[in-house]
Design an enzyme around this catalytic site. Sequence first.
Site, mmCIF file in Angstrom:
data_model
loop_
_atom_site.group_PDB
_atom_site.id
_atom_site.type_symbol
_atom_site.label_atom_id
_atom_site.label_comp_id
_atom_site.label_asym_id
_atom_site.label_seq_id
_atom_site.Cartn_x
_atom_site.Cartn_y
_atom_site.Cartn_z
ATOM 1 N N TYR A 119 0.814 -1.209 0.000
ATOM 2 C CA TYR A 119 0.000 0.000 0.000
ATOM 3 C C TYR A 119 0.846 1.257 0.000
ATOM 4 C CZ TYR A 119 -4.607 -2.064 0.313
ATOM 5 O OH TYR A 119 -5.754 -2.705 0.013
ATOM 6 N N GLU A 215 4.401 -30.512 12.435
ATOM 7 C CA GLU A 215 4.041 -29.870 11.166
ATOM 8 C C GLU A 215 2.944 -28.824 11.316
ATOM 9 O OE1 GLU A 215 3.854 -32.483 7.846
ATOM 10 O OE2 GLU A 215 2.514 -31.185 6.699
ATOM 11 N N ASP A 267 4.423 -35.290 8.527
ATOM 12 C CA ASP A 267 3.648 -36.326 7.842
ATOM 13 C C ASP A 267 4.576 -37.224 7.035
ATOM 14 O OD1 ASP A 267 1.393 -35.238 8.861
ATOM 15 O OD2 ASP A 267 0.768 -34.234 7.003
#
Lengths: 387, 615
Positions: A119, A215, A267
């Site tokens: 911005y 994770e 995982d």
Amino acid sequence: MAKKKAKSTTRKKKTTAKRGPVSKKRDAQTVAAIEALADSVAKDGLKGRDPSMDIPLRTVSNMNWNKRKRILEMGDATQTRELFNVGQARKFMQSLLLAKGCKDLIKAEKTLSLRGMYYMSLHTIEGTKEKTFNDQSESDTVLEDLEVGLGGLREELHVFAKKRGTMVGNITIVDNGDEINCRRMGTGGYAIPSICEPSVMQFKECDAKFVLHVEKDTVWSRFNEDRFWEKHNCILTEGSGQPPRGVRRLLHRLNKELGLPVYCLLDCDPWGHYIYSVIKQGSINLAFESERMAIPDAKFMGIRAEDYDRCDLSADVRIALNDRDVTRARQIADYPWFKDKRPWQKEIKKLLTNGFKMEVESLITKDISYVTETYVPERLKAKDFLD
Amino acid sequence: MPPAASAPRKKSKSRTAATAESMAAMQREISVSEFFAKNRHLLGFDNPRKAVLTTVKEAVDNALDACEEAGILPTIAVTMLQTDETRFKLTIQDNGPGIVRKQIENIFGKLLYGSKFHRMKMSRGQQGIGISAAGMYGLMTTGKPVKIVSKTGKRKPSHEVVLKIDTSKNRAEVVSDTEHPEDDKFFADGHGTIVTIELEGKYQKGRQSIDEYLEQTAIANPHAEISWTSPTNETVVFPRAMNELPAEAKEIKPHPKGIELGTLIQMLERTEPTSVSSFLQNEFSRVGQRKASELVKLADKKTSTTITPRTRISTMGHAEAEALYKAIQETSIMAPPTDCLVPIGSRALLAGLLKEVQAEFFAASTRPPAVYRGNPFQMEVAIAYGGNLAREDTARILRFANRVPLLYQQSACSSFKAVLETGWKNYGLSQPKGSLPTGPLVVMVHMASVWVPFTSESKEAIADYDEIRKELRLALQECGRKLGTYLRRRQKMKKEAERRSVFERYIGEISTACHNITGTDARQLYVALQKIATRKTEEADQKLDQDGKVVGKQDALEKDDDVIILHDRSTAGDEGSDSLFDEDMPARKLPRRGSKAAKRTVKKKSTRKKTSRKS
């Protein structure tokens, strides 16, 4: 658990009344780099030469695996960004706008988010309907180029990313002068800020013996609720998938400054392996910061492909590998830092022969607290890690 | 057929059998006029709107033919007056040589009467049907006769003849005949013809209108001046673009290869009694003494009777004629002379198109003469592209045969098919499969021939002979290639112009940013960067030839006599740019001014922009 206030590696700095996120010295250096950039553009222009800036290439081809340091490093290849090149003119203009924005931030001793930065430099180019930036992603990539080009970290440009990642554990830190006891963070935990530089965050006191990085948030909550960090005297962190640089920088400092080993519970899929690879070796995008980010000693705890049999999991937890997963897994197996590690080759091979992925949450099928009470303690005890 | 006596007669009371005698009483000759009166659609009078157009067309064609033959630059005035809701009075005046009094009845009152049918000469009219058929149509629909005023010279009186056509006799009936004194004011040039026909019709602008016909006539006949006053009393003048008449077409004899057996037999019957050899030499083109004896020798082998070059043609029967015909087919004979053809010519084609079509790029191509069925012909193609032509429409095809616009039956025309099968995609245009290319394109096709093979008597479409199609295709391809070169180059210049505007757009931002960071003088830096930008994109002002090489002031395309490029009509940069330089695209205007002037303009612009930045 009683507070242990005694010996701690106090690295606390004397705090001044008003401080920026970065030390004055670094600030001066950054400003000098920005000025040098603008100066070269102006000089080239006034002398009738094509203004240009060199930006190190952030591509796979420009990555080097430093075997001795065990981290990914950026090569010497650079791309030249020219003003008088139709494809680059706009980015050239944007780079200068952002450089100007950063200088203003440093002078004002303030920081802005990536979005704020967008911005700040956003306006319509005079005489046209064209905006300087079409969206934030455009300014984000230019800013990344700029930080590499200036050889400074984003943090040093006084720009931060969205907060992501949580921490809890046997440690007390000072964040921007506020003392934070990470043992008393309730269920939410301490939100790891984007900027974890020593000038902002100091470690006051730490009893923990290791760091367990999981994770994502769901698994982290499980560990926190079971007060795992208290029982095993550790620090528990989470990175919402691919950890942002704040988390990686914090893990790096915990490892390098406090000497805590870092264990990762991720995982069992190519994505999890890749997260581990980034934590350990560094990422391609931020290879120029690997030295300050990567943790070559980080260990992979699980979950492992063999856990399906070892933990006697039900067939329901299996998620079939798709074609992309298979390709990805083969690519990861081919990474130089995995290539000559036989346990890793075995692990990925096993994943491929299994033909399915498993999430950490799959252990919940055994018992709600199986992962905190059985799985992790067993691995820790057996020192059963992949390196 | 004899009445079937043996056939069982049922109770068909109403049916009365005709006898051979009763039928014979009914059988009589049909006059040509009667035939065409009934079948007027064959001549282009199928509906009121088309009838009006055909009338104008026949009159204007005759006027142009007459003027050219007499070596007069044609000035033609067409006026259409509305007399009733569906009735119009058409007046066509020319400054031609006029018609001698004696011939007026024949020309305007008899179908199939004329000078053009029997000769092999390139002209607009061919059969001698047109204008008398128009008069006949007028008479049939309104009952009003045709009025002709004609003057053949300054010192001669003009005749005003009012004619009715007797369709049953194919003959004119004179209603009134007035002789005006020689000092009348009808004809400014001292000679000419005025034809007035009143007919049932309809006037409507747009496609296939008189307006379109006259506009296209003006394109194909840039040496003519045509003025047109419509029923709404608007007058349009198509000015003369060239002050030279086209070369006069020579008359030729038929080529042996273009003759059919029946025609050959007819010719044998009709000519003066002479020997076979001299018959061949006198009646055909490209047959000399040697070729004649070669033909006779070959014919001799093909029949039992002996034919020698000296055989009298009166002794030749059907078998001999057939032998001769076969011999002609098997012998190679030199192609017919082509000096009988007068193409419009690339220059005149371009002049005509330039005058009537608001395009930016023009190219023309005239093929060398060729032959179909023994008739020499020549194809010409011109294209106009861009400018004010509609972008989304399919290409427009203007078809001409011997300088006459063809407005109907486009899709039956050989030229249309040739445009379809040309791969316009290769030349930078889009072309949906099996249809005309889309884009601001006008294709003009002209066939010049001693005998244009029309598909019908109303002369609306050219028949599809392989030879004609091939010539058309080659001419179209030649024009297409030139267009392709032009479009590619225009694309390149447009890109350069875009490039410059990209740079110029960001220079202001960059100088301001540099000023804020280091305090450099923003204005000074802005001017310096602007200079580099101009230098960098100077190529946009340069001309590039086909291979992208920079050449001198003129490039190959512009040097080409058959190409005209109008830069001020160019639309190269108009498409959807929101750049700073909309009001003055440098790349498309500067090339004509030379680079020094170009630089000056840019500089001026930069200071102007600068001041606006400050304010």
